[in-house]
Design an enzyme around this catalytic site. Structure first.
Site, short mmCIF file in Angstrom:
data_model
loop_
_atom_site.label_atom_id
_atom_site.label_comp_id
_atom_site.label_asym_id
_atom_site.label_seq_id
_atom_site.Cartn_x
_atom_site.Cartn_y
_atom_site.Cartn_z
N SER A 27 99.68 53.67 9.32
CA SER A 27 99.57 54.05 10.73
C SER A 27 98.88 52.90 11.46
CB SER A 27 98.71 55.31 10.85
OG SER A 27 98.31 55.51 12.20
N TYR A 42 91.59 61.33 9.08
CA TYR A 42 92.92 60.71 9.09
C TYR A 42 92.81 59.18 9.11
CZ TYR A 42 97.72 59.73 10.66
OH TYR A 42 99.02 59.26 10.77
#
Ligand SMILES: NC(=O)c1ccc[n+]([C@@H]2O[C@H](COP(=O)([O-])OP(=O)(O)OC[C@H]3O[C@@H](n4cnc5c(N)ncnc54)[C@H](O)[C@@H]3O)[C@@H](O)[C@H]2O)c1
Length: 269
Positions: A154, A167
């Site tokens: 990401s 996350y």
């Protein structure tokens, strides 16, 4: 299937492939001639729909259930994949989730769930894939490499993300998992890379695009002024695991419309 498929005869496992980016990648690999194992942990009908779509496009696919954070289930999934396709050439470590909260309210359970799926899940699947790559070695008619792994990371492997500390930590970990594996395994001709998506329109970030106001706010973070689509990531993944990208290992390719360019600095600072 494409006219000149680049992955003919190769077998690929895509985790979390019944939704969003994983589905986009599974369809793209199927179009390139790969046999595709579509992993899912819930919603088997959605996994079967992806299998059916790959087959309708002239490809070959199966659906395989497993929770990627469960060692025994991962090992059983690889056993079934190898039974069905003979081996594995490509692993797309895509499965992931978010459990957001402010830092002070984050429960240990939510911290561990995200780390278990997003980071330990990638370790467990990569380890099984590497064991098979090493057992089998290079098959020159199929690929110059003995195996390829793509970790779905990401932009948050480099952009800190308040309210999503579990996350962002998991994706920072994925970056070092990928780089350390790539360094160790390059002499064995195994390529390991990451894709770092920016904002891609999938269920995981629905709240960020499902109203005009949310989308407008999201676009302030994207210089290229559009939200990404799963096909964007599918196209990149298909190329990155083909021999056209044979000299690429140990890197993250950000596909983010410029989100990692610090757009706030274009008019300030
Ligand atoms: N959408 C984005 O903007 C974006 C941006 C950066 C990174 N990513 C990453 O892309 C990947 C895919 O996300 P997405 O956007 O397609 O979201 P999604 O929610 O549509 O897909 C996630 C998939 O992972 C599966 N999954 C969750 N836990 C699992 C488990 N324990 N075992 C097996 N599968 C499991 C889900 O069932 C689903 O199929 C994730 O790793 C996510 O972190 C997404």
């Amino acid at each position: 299937m494409k006219k000149d498929p680049r992955l003919t005869g190769q077998s690929a496992l895509v985790t979390g492939a019944n939704s969003g980016i994983g589905k986009g990648v599974a369809l793209a690999l199927g179009n390139e001639g790969a046999n595709v194992a579509v992993n899912y942990v819930s919603r088997p009908d959605d996994a079967q729909a992806v299998v059916d779509e790959i087959k309708a496009n002239g490809g070959n696919a199966i659906a395989l259930a497993a929770d990627v954070s469960n060692e025994a289930q991962v090992q059983e999934m690889f056993r079934k994949m190898i039974e069905a396709f003979g081996t594995i050439d490509i692993l797309i470590n895509n499965a992931g989730l978010q459990k957001d909260s402010s830092f002070q309210d984050m429960s240990l359970a939510d911290w561990q769930l995200v780390l278990n799926v997003n980071l330990t899940g990638q370790f467990l699947c990569a380890r099984e894939a590497v064991r098979e790559f090493l057992r089998r070695g290079i098959v020159p008619e199929r690929s110059k490499a003995a195996g390829k792994i793509i970790c779905m990371s990401s932009v948050h492997e480099v952009i800190p993300w308040g309210g999503h500390v579990n996350y962002a930590t998991s994706k920072g970990g994925v970056m070092m998992l990928m780089k350390s594996m790539a360094q160790e395994l390059a002499p064995k001709k195994i390529r390991v890379n990451s894709i770092g998506p920016g904002a891609i329109q999938t269920p995981i970030n629905k709240a960020a695009w499902d109203t005009p106001q949310a989308l407008e706010s999201l676009l302030t973070l994207i210089p290229y002024q559009r939200i990404g689509q799963p096909e964007d990531i599918g196209n990149l993944a298909a190329w990155l695991c083909s021999d056209e990208a044979d000299y690429i290992t140990g890197t993250t390719i950000f596909m983010d419309g410029g989100m990692t360019l610090y757009p706030g600095f274009s008019t300030n600072g």
